[in-house]
Scaffold this active site. Structure first.
Site, PDB file in Angstrom:
ATOM      1  N   SER A 137       0.839  -1.210   0.000  1.00 45.50           N
ATOM      2  CA  SER A 137       0.000   0.000   0.000  1.00 45.50           C
ATOM      3  C   SER A 137       0.871   1.256   0.000  1.00 45.50           C
ATOM      4  CB  SER A 137      -0.878   0.028   1.252  1.00 45.50           C
ATOM      5  OG  SER A 137      -1.609  -1.153   1.374  1.00 45.50           O
ATOM      6  N   TRP A 162       4.957 -10.221  -5.606  1.00 47.91           N
ATOM      7  CA  TRP A 162       3.587 -10.325  -6.113  1.00 47.91           C
ATOM      8  C   TRP A 162       3.434  -9.851  -7.550  1.00 47.91           C
ATOM      9  CZ3 TRP A 162       0.759 -13.466  -3.667  1.00 47.91           C
ATOM     10  CH2 TRP A 162       0.676 -13.492  -2.283  1.00 47.91           C
ATOM     11  N   ARG A 264      -7.857   0.402 -11.830  1.00 48.31           N
ATOM     12  CA  ARG A 264      -8.953   0.224 -10.861  1.00 48.31           C
ATOM     13  C   ARG A 264     -10.274  -0.035 -11.560  1.00 48.31           C
ATOM     14  NH1 ARG A 264      -6.149   4.513  -6.897  1.00 48.31           N
ATOM     15  NH2 ARG A 264      -4.957   2.894  -5.835  1.00 48.31           N
ATOM     16  N   ARG A 289     -32.369 -27.387  -6.459  1.00 45.57           N
ATOM     17  CA  ARG A 289     -32.355 -28.015  -5.140  1.00 45.57           C
ATOM     18  C   ARG A 289     -33.704 -27.843  -4.443  1.00 45.57           C
ATOM     19  NH1 ARG A 289     -29.467 -31.813  -2.396  1.00 45.57           N
ATOM     20  NH2 ARG A 289     -29.333 -31.348  -0.171  1.00 45.57           N
ATOM     21  N   GLY A 360     -25.311 -24.653   0.027  1.00 42.31           N
ATOM     22  CA  GLY A 360     -25.225 -25.526   1.199  1.00 42.31           C
ATOM     23  C   GLY A 360     -23.896 -26.269   1.210  1.00 42.31           C
ATOM     24  N   GLU A 384      -4.427  -3.761  -6.707  1.00 41.20           N
ATOM     25  CA  GLU A 384      -4.605  -2.376  -7.159  1.00 41.20           C
ATOM     26  C   GLU A 384      -5.196  -1.481  -6.067  1.00 41.20           C
ATOM     27  OE1 GLU A 384      -4.868  -2.648 -11.803  1.00 41.20           O
ATOM     28  OE2 GLU A 384      -4.309  -4.138 -10.360  1.00 41.20           O
TER      29      GLU A 384
HETATM   30  C1  FAD Z   1      -2.320 -12.429  -6.205  1.00 41.20           C
HETATM   31  C2  FAD Z   1      -1.750 -11.050  -6.146  1.00 41.20           C
HETATM   32  C3  FAD Z   1      -1.312 -10.441  -7.300  1.00 41.20           C
HETATM   33  C4  FAD Z   1      -0.707  -9.173  -7.252  1.00 41.20           C
HETATM   34  N1  FAD Z   1      -0.206  -8.620  -8.405  1.00 41.20           N
HETATM   35  C5  FAD Z   1       0.552  -7.500  -8.317  1.00 41.20           C
HETATM   36  C6  FAD Z   1       1.245  -6.989  -9.465  1.00 41.20           C
HETATM   37  O1  FAD Z   1       1.119  -7.525 -10.565  1.00 41.20           O
HETATM   38  N2  FAD Z   1       2.050  -5.911  -9.310  1.00 41.20           N
HETATM   39  C7  FAD Z   1       2.217  -5.302  -8.108  1.00 41.20           C
HETATM   40  O2  FAD Z   1       2.959  -4.326  -8.041  1.00 41.20           O
HETATM   41  N3  FAD Z   1       1.559  -5.735  -7.003  1.00 41.20           N
HETATM   42  C8  FAD Z   1       0.739  -6.823  -7.070  1.00 41.20           C
HETATM   43  N4  FAD Z   1       0.093  -7.302  -5.953  1.00 41.20           N
HETATM   44  C9  FAD Z   1       0.338  -6.655  -4.673  1.00 41.20           C
HETATM   45  C10 FAD Z   1      -0.841  -5.874  -4.157  1.00 41.20           C
HETATM   46  O3  FAD Z   1      -0.995  -4.702  -4.912  1.00 41.20           O
HETATM   47  C11 FAD Z   1      -0.591  -5.589  -2.674  1.00 41.20           C
HETATM   48  O4  FAD Z   1      -0.686  -6.840  -1.982  1.00 41.20           O
HETATM   49  C12 FAD Z   1      -1.555  -4.604  -2.106  1.00 41.20           C
HETATM   50  O5  FAD Z   1      -1.304  -3.331  -2.627  1.00 41.20           O
HETATM   51  C13 FAD Z   1      -1.476  -4.547  -0.559  1.00 41.20           C
HETATM   52  O6  FAD Z   1      -0.152  -4.418  -0.136  1.00 41.20           O
HETATM   53  P1  FAD Z   1       0.429  -5.376   1.002  1.00 41.20           P
HETATM   54  O7  FAD Z   1       0.080  -6.766   0.635  1.00 41.20           O
HETATM   55  O8  FAD Z   1       1.843  -5.038   1.203  1.00 41.20           O
HETATM   56  O9  FAD Z   1      -0.407  -5.016   2.299  1.00 41.20           O
HETATM   57  P2  FAD Z   1      -0.060  -3.821   3.307  1.00 41.20           P
HETATM   58  O10 FAD Z   1       0.179  -2.569   2.572  1.00 41.20           O
HETATM   59  O11 FAD Z   1       0.983  -4.283   4.242  1.00 41.20           O
HETATM   60  O12 FAD Z   1      -1.442  -3.703   4.091  1.00 41.20           O
HETATM   61  C14 FAD Z   1      -1.824  -4.622   5.118  1.00 41.20           C
HETATM   62  C15 FAD Z   1      -3.194  -4.195   5.666  1.00 41.20           C
HETATM   63  O13 FAD Z   1      -3.108  -2.866   6.212  1.00 41.20           O
HETATM   64  C16 FAD Z   1      -4.044  -2.010   5.565  1.00 41.20           C
HETATM   65  N5  FAD Z   1      -3.464  -0.675   5.464  1.00 41.20           N
HETATM   66  C17 FAD Z   1      -2.265  -0.342   4.950  1.00 41.20           C
HETATM   67  N6  FAD Z   1      -2.050   0.979   5.073  1.00 41.20           N
HETATM   68  C18 FAD Z   1      -3.174   1.497   5.647  1.00 41.20           C
HETATM   69  C19 FAD Z   1      -3.593   2.804   6.029  1.00 41.20           C
HETATM   70  N7  FAD Z   1      -2.825   3.873   5.804  1.00 41.20           N
HETATM   71  N8  FAD Z   1      -4.793   2.943   6.637  1.00 41.20           N
HETATM   72  C20 FAD Z   1      -5.598   1.872   6.854  1.00 41.20           C
HETATM   73  N9  FAD Z   1      -5.261   0.606   6.512  1.00 41.20           N
HETATM   74  C21 FAD Z   1      -4.067   0.431   5.923  1.00 41.20           C
HETATM   75  C22 FAD Z   1      -4.305  -2.648   4.210  1.00 41.20           C
HETATM   76  O14 FAD Z   1      -5.551  -2.245   3.673  1.00 41.20           O
HETATM   77  C23 FAD Z   1      -4.281  -4.123   4.573  1.00 41.20           C
HETATM   78  O15 FAD Z   1      -5.523  -4.463   5.140  1.00 41.20           O
HETATM   79  C24 FAD Z   1      -0.588  -8.514  -6.006  1.00 41.20           C
HETATM   80  C25 FAD Z   1      -1.084  -9.117  -4.843  1.00 41.20           C
HETATM   81  C26 FAD Z   1      -1.656 -10.362  -4.903  1.00 41.20           C
HETATM   82  C27 FAD Z   1      -2.158 -11.007  -3.622  1.00 41.20           C
END
Ligand code: FAD
Length: 404
Positions: A137, A162, A264, A289, A360, A384
């Site tokens: 994020s 990822w 998005r 069903r 179910g 995203e």
């Molecule tokens: C299958 C898959 C495919 C993907 N493909 C790509 C790709 O092609 N390219 C790419 O670049 N990325 C990709 N991603 C990565 C994806 O964009 C990130 O997983 C996503 O942006 C969240 O980042 P993170 O997993 O590091 O979670 P974190 O940023 O660590 O967040 C963890 C939790 O904290 C919350 N959070 C974080 N900051 C805040 C805040 N300021 N306020 C409130 N809540 C907050 C988040 O909503 C989440 O619930 C992919 C992910 C998956 C699972």
């Protein structure tokens, strides 16, 4: 015609023809085979080959580069249809679409000439990479870097996380820091077109230093690979800075955020597609069903579920098409894209869960398609921008638009 006056779901003859063609392809080729590829977690190469033949990798790429030159709205309609079949298939197209958007909007003429014709045919496919093991994020918190070498090339070092299509892509749009001291951090970020050999884990020769580790094992969204990327002394020529060195260095964050806005809308369309499929499955199963001497669809509690699902599908579709049409009309649509992504991805999760409940115990069985949808849908809440981040974006844009 003013965008607001146009019913969002109206289709031109061309849009109707292309979405019907994609729906038929999905019904005949994707839905019957998804279970196999999902179970084996295998890349659906024959399906991707057929998508190439249908021209689906070049939908938004201008005709002068060999694409179809269609707008975001039409692309959105296509993505809904593909996602109705299997969201992994739309994932293969999605990052490619973002890469082509970046090139079309920010690329130099030379970059467009070099990449777009091959991307339009799907000969090379694109991935894009912002996320890292310690930053998703918080994009400004990335640690990967590129430094300029004496011979003019850039050397990229760092680890990415990822990356959808991380192995099979031929070019990765990768965001790294070119100035680690920049304040604020986003001003020191640059997007590179990192070329690689599709399907190769350890690149060699001029591409040495670009490694793709084995794919990450996931709960759903199988078939399409998600990988880490390791850059260790990878040399990227100066002409591969997106937009060229003069215009592109330090602009990577802004470029990527622009692309995420259309991304998005694309994820929203995937939410609509999976929600639509869950509704179809629920409508069918609830009329097959029987309990207590009648179809479960005749119980009011089940009808209420169907009603809520159909309402969410409709609302999600309208919001998604509105955001796409606004973008196509050149209107500001950041708020609408964020709202569509938030609502439609949550609608996808909601409808899939309701469909699961309607099934179910059978919903828990791999014999039924809903089991796959149940594992696939949560991805859309994360990719995203998570729902939490989406709310932050929406809140910020709302306040910008309604400043007192
Ligand atoms: C299958 C898959 C495919 C993907 N493909 C790509 C790709 O092609 N390219 C790419 O670049 N990325 C990709 N991603 C990565 C994806 O964009 C990130 O997983 C996503 O942006 C969240 O980042 P993170 O997993 O590091 O979670 P974190 O940023 O660590 O967040 C963890 C939790 O904290 C919350 N959070 C974080 N900051 C805040 C805040 N300021 N306020 C409130 N809540 C907050 C988040 O909503 C989440 O619930 C992919 C992910 C998956 C699972």
């Amino acid at each position: 015609m003013a965008v607001a006056a146009q019913p969002y779901t109206d289709k031109t003859d061309e849009q109707r023809a292309i979405t019907e063609m994609v729906r038929q392809f999905v019904d005949e080729q994707i839905i019957p085979n998804a279970e196999h590829y999902d179970h084996e977690d295998e890349f659906p190469a024959p399906i991707v080959e057929q998508m190439r033949e249908l021209g689906l990798f070049g939908v938004t790429i201008p005709e002068e580069y060999g694409g179809m030159g269609l707008d975001l709205t039409t692309y959105t309609m296509i993505v809904e249809e593909l996602s109705r079949g299997w969201i992994s298939i739309s994932g293969i197209v999605n990052t490619h679409f973002i890469g082509s958007y970046l090139l079309m909007k920010f690329g130099t003429d030379e970059q467009k000439q070099r990449f777009l014709p091959k991307m339009a045919t799907g000969e090379i496919r694109a991935s894009f990479s912002l996320s890292e093991p310690e930053a998703g994020s918080d994009v400004q918190g990335i640690k990967s870097t590129a430094r300029k070498l004496d011979d003019g090339a850039w050397e990229i070092n760092g680890q990415k996380m990822w990356v959808t299509n991380g192995l099979m892509s031929g070019v990765c749009f990768v965001l790294v820091k070119t100035d680690t001291t920049a304040e604020p951090a986003y001003k020191g970020m640059t997007c590179f077109l990192a070329e690689k050999k599709p399907g190769v884990h350890e690149n060699t020769g001029a591409l040495a230093g670009f490694t793709v580790p084995p794919k990450i094992k996931k709960m759903g969204y199988k078939g399409v690979e998600s990988t880490e990327l390791v850059f260790d002394g990878y040399r990227c020529p100066a002409e591969n800075v997106l937009g060229g060195e003069e215009a592109g260095v330090g602009q990577g964050f802004v470029q990527m955020m622009d692309a995420l806005e259309v991304g998005r809308v694309n994820v929203a369309a995937r939410g609509v597609g999976i929600a639509q499929r869950a509704l179809e499955l629920a409508l069918r199963y609830s009329q097959e069903r029987k309990t207590f001497g009648k179809q479960i669809a005749q119980h009011q509690a089940i009808q209420f579920k169907l009603a809520d699902m159909a309402t969410q599908v409709d609302a999600a579709r309208l919001m998604t098409l509105r955001a796409a049409r606004m973008k196509d009309a050149g209107e500001r649509s950041d708020l609408e894209a964020g709202m569509a992504k938030l609502f439609a991805s949550e609608a996808g999760r909601f409808c899939v869960e309701e469909c699961f409940r309607i099934h179910g115990g059978y919903g828990y069985s791999k014999e039924y398609e809903i089991e796959r949808l149940y594992r696939d849908a949560p991805l859309l809440l994360i990719g995203e921008g998570t729902s939490e981040i989406q709310r932050m974006v929406i809140g910020k844009k709302l306040l910008q638009r309604h400043k007192i």
